[in-house]
Design an enzyme around this catalytic site. Sequence first.
Site, PDB file in Angstrom:
ATOM      1  N   GLU A 141      -9.323  -8.141  -2.946  1.00 26.83           N
ATOM      2  CA  GLU A 141      -9.221  -6.683  -2.902  1.00 26.83           C
ATOM      3  C   GLU A 141      -8.678  -6.125  -4.211  1.00 26.83           C
ATOM      4  OE1 GLU A 141      -6.644  -5.015   0.017  1.00 26.83           O
ATOM      5  OE2 GLU A 141      -7.412  -2.975  -0.273  1.00 26.83           O
ATOM      6  N   GLU A 234      -7.073   2.088   7.284  1.00 27.52           N
ATOM      7  CA  GLU A 234      -5.844   1.796   6.552  1.00 27.52           C
ATOM      8  C   GLU A 234      -5.250   3.096   6.000  1.00 27.52           C
ATOM      9  OE1 GLU A 234      -6.200  -0.631   3.028  1.00 27.52           O
ATOM     10  OE2 GLU A 234      -4.495  -1.867   3.619  1.00 27.52           O
TER      11      GLU A 234
END
Length: 987
Positions: A141, A234
Amino acid sequence: MHLSTHTWMRPEPLEKTLSRISRLGYNSIELEGEPGSYDIPSTRRLLDKHGIKCWGAVTIMQGNRDLIASNIEVRKATVQYMKDVITLSASLDGKIVTVVPSLVGKLVPTSTPENEWAWAVEGLREVAAFARGKNIRLALEPLNRFETYFLNRTDQAIILAEAVGDNVGIAFDPFHLALEERDIFDAIRACGSRIADVHIADHNRLAAGDGSFDWPRIMTALRDVGYEGGLAVECMPPIDRTPVGAFGSDQLEKEVIDVDPERMQFIIDHGSGIFTDEYYTSLIKRSAETMLPLIEFKSCVYSERIQKTRPSNKRISALEEHIKRLQQSLQISSNRSSDAQVQNPNQELHSSTGNAVPHNRLSDTPPDSGVRTRSNSFIGSDILDFSPSRVDYHVLSTTSHTEFHGPSSAMFDETQSRKEQPLVSGVDSLENEKCQLFATAAKQRQLELTNLASGKLDFDGVEFELGMHLLTVFWNRQHHSGSIVYRPLFMRDMAGRGPYFSKLLLNAIFFHALKSSPRYLGQCDVGDTPAISGWTYRKRIEAILHQPNEQMLYKSNITTIQALLLFSDALLAWCDERSLAWHYSGIAINMIIDLGIHVEDSAPRGRSLKSAEDVEVRRRLFWAAFAADKVQSIYQGRPPRLREVDTCVPNNFLDEYEELEQFDTLSYSATQELINSPTYSVSTFQQISKLSVIMEGILSSLYTQKSRMDDREYVYKKSQSLHDDLIRWKDSLPKQLIVDLEAPADKPLTPQILALQPFVSEGHLHSDTTLTLDAFAVCATAASRIDTILHIYQKHFCNKTAPYFISYATYVSATIHVRIAAQRGPESEAYRSLKHCLGVLWDQRQCLAPKAARVILLGLMRRLGVSFQNKSSEDSNGTQTMRSALDNAAPEGELASEQVALSEWGHQLDFTLSDIDMDAILQSFDVEQQDHASISQPSTFWESATNFLDGAPQQMGCSLDNAADSTDWLNLPDALIGFGALEAGIL
């Protein structure tokens, strides 16, 4: 794809999280990477209890967790930590682990770039090898520059993944990458199949839909690269510590919660805090409301074929005998069904071509009403037919795109329909669906102003007051033409960025509405006010359509279809760009076929057709497109592209909210007001749908190439049958849509009601004298009726923005009036009616199509010797030029429509026609007579006429450079069935 969420954003018991997300429609969870916090057996029980899958886990890079630390022991400990997270995910049947290589919040390097890169590759290779053994895929990520300096962009992540190997993927988080990537859509395409996880938060890290991200476009891009994994919410909004946010009191938990200090610091480093349960739930709910409508569920399960032993000859013989017995049983059953069919002939009728046609084909008219289509099938009930014999004509492609495939295709799936559950099953269920949609429409109408006030409506940069005005004009104009755009879902998704809204469609609505707006009527050229220039919206539409990255014209989509139909309609009526309008409407129709919208037992986008809203959107879109196709075909003299025989869609619309809504005269009158009449828009739309089927019959029976070679008496009989269809249609109209032309003031009138009145068959004039006289009498009656309607319309509304049906009926009636006036002279009623029709078309000159029609009529008048004795508009040689004919707003002797009051007009014509020379009438329709011989190319007229039409916006494709003074245009014959026939030589 499926909806998932992380757990690290709010410290709370796992069961509380699972209970919340299961209630809100989530399918899985991405666990916080703290292996010591989870007891595997109890965690499994909780997941099973709430029906939630484990999608995977994410590393929490806090404390001393850092793969690029200069201390080797820290790096080793980090590798072991990541292995433990992988074990956690694998133990709960997870699929992925998202990895951040470095400590979150570390912004100062501790070694050289070469060393840090080497350490990252070394550590990740060990972790990836361990993950491979656990059937877990790693996803690297990239974070934004304010959280790490090491891995910020997808191109960096791709290089690192390639260096590590082992099919390491990428976790794509638009929040981070929007700060770092030049174009996140290019980034998605560059990552392609390496995308292994997707995190969901808007550009401000609020819930999806509460920021500026274009989520439908992001979802489309993800589908295009084949991503089918989790969408892990998120959200981590910053705490508003100012008076604006009540110093954080609306967000921050007031109760003391026991939180590990490192985890608390991790949350604080994200600029956030511990949210209250209510606030956190609102974020999770809002994300679900935005993303769930965009998610398409599909699964392709391929079972392994088991090799079977070949049966013995004895077994084959036994099976063949069994098949014979079954066939005999089926034959007996078939005979019984035939007997039952004879006893109940209304159950199913057969067309003249042998095709079975359900009696509930088109409308809510009962089978015994006598209303028939051209194929002798009843226009009957609309109760949905979900019999077992219905089949699904669709398959799902690997790009989640629904494609239509009929029985001749290898991809036709006859079994699929048996797996689908019907939308409704009976009258009670149907009524429940109608009530639900009615209530939803009423609520959404109230929310429109609320969403406007809160700034949720996306006007694509247009000032909100102008945007709302154009939207209001558009919704009001849909009443008479059919509901191409279903208002409740468009306005809902305009506020929530849902699938039934797009900026392409929004700009098409603005472009379509602007031509009818009383504020900006006629301002279609480039001017000092771009916001109210039709050119502005047209350029926007074309830019979006032809944007290379979007490829809008290559992918079938409902909003694209709607936009193309609206754009095509405006190009035809406003700009008279016939070829371009034909092409765009053709693309829209092809997309309708591609998505299977023309067959209602289809499922949209790979899921069961369970939503009444989906049914309503598709049903309205189909019939609006079907009617628009017939209008364009008649106007342009071209064959229709959507044929009734290829379709199976009822026109019984479920949402009846607009039927009794009070009618607003906005865009129909100079002064806006609410009149004491419902709009009757739903019943009007249903009747337009039925009428369009008859229109197709007229086009297919009388105006094809082959019909010109048919026996004349046979053609006349066909026209008589079509005329009977029109009479039955008229007789079956609901009483609220019927206007008594003798006493039109007896009831309140609306434009959509009046627009239905002119439709009668014009007959066919190529026959012997007796039949021709009868046919022309029908034409004369229709022309007189239309003139009456024009006077009634003009008394109640403004001619300038009359519906297209009114404009076209005006032109057609004038072609009859001019022929009668040519023989009866200036004192005849036909002569007066002709002048009135020309005045009506002049009133509508802000649109080029009526203006072009008027040019044709003026030419026909000259050809037939009809004159208004206007010497001022003739040149020195006594010849009227195109410029002089059009420059005079209302030539002397020609009555502008505003000058004629209904009380001054008598509408009774002498329909005996005993004094009419029918041979001269027939010759006036013959394009191959002497006048037509003088024109080498029919398109020459269009080149000169289109170039001349003064006031035509140059940017719409109409040049003003060469004004034509040629008299050739005066010799051009008219076209009863479309201007396009002039170019094709079809009359």
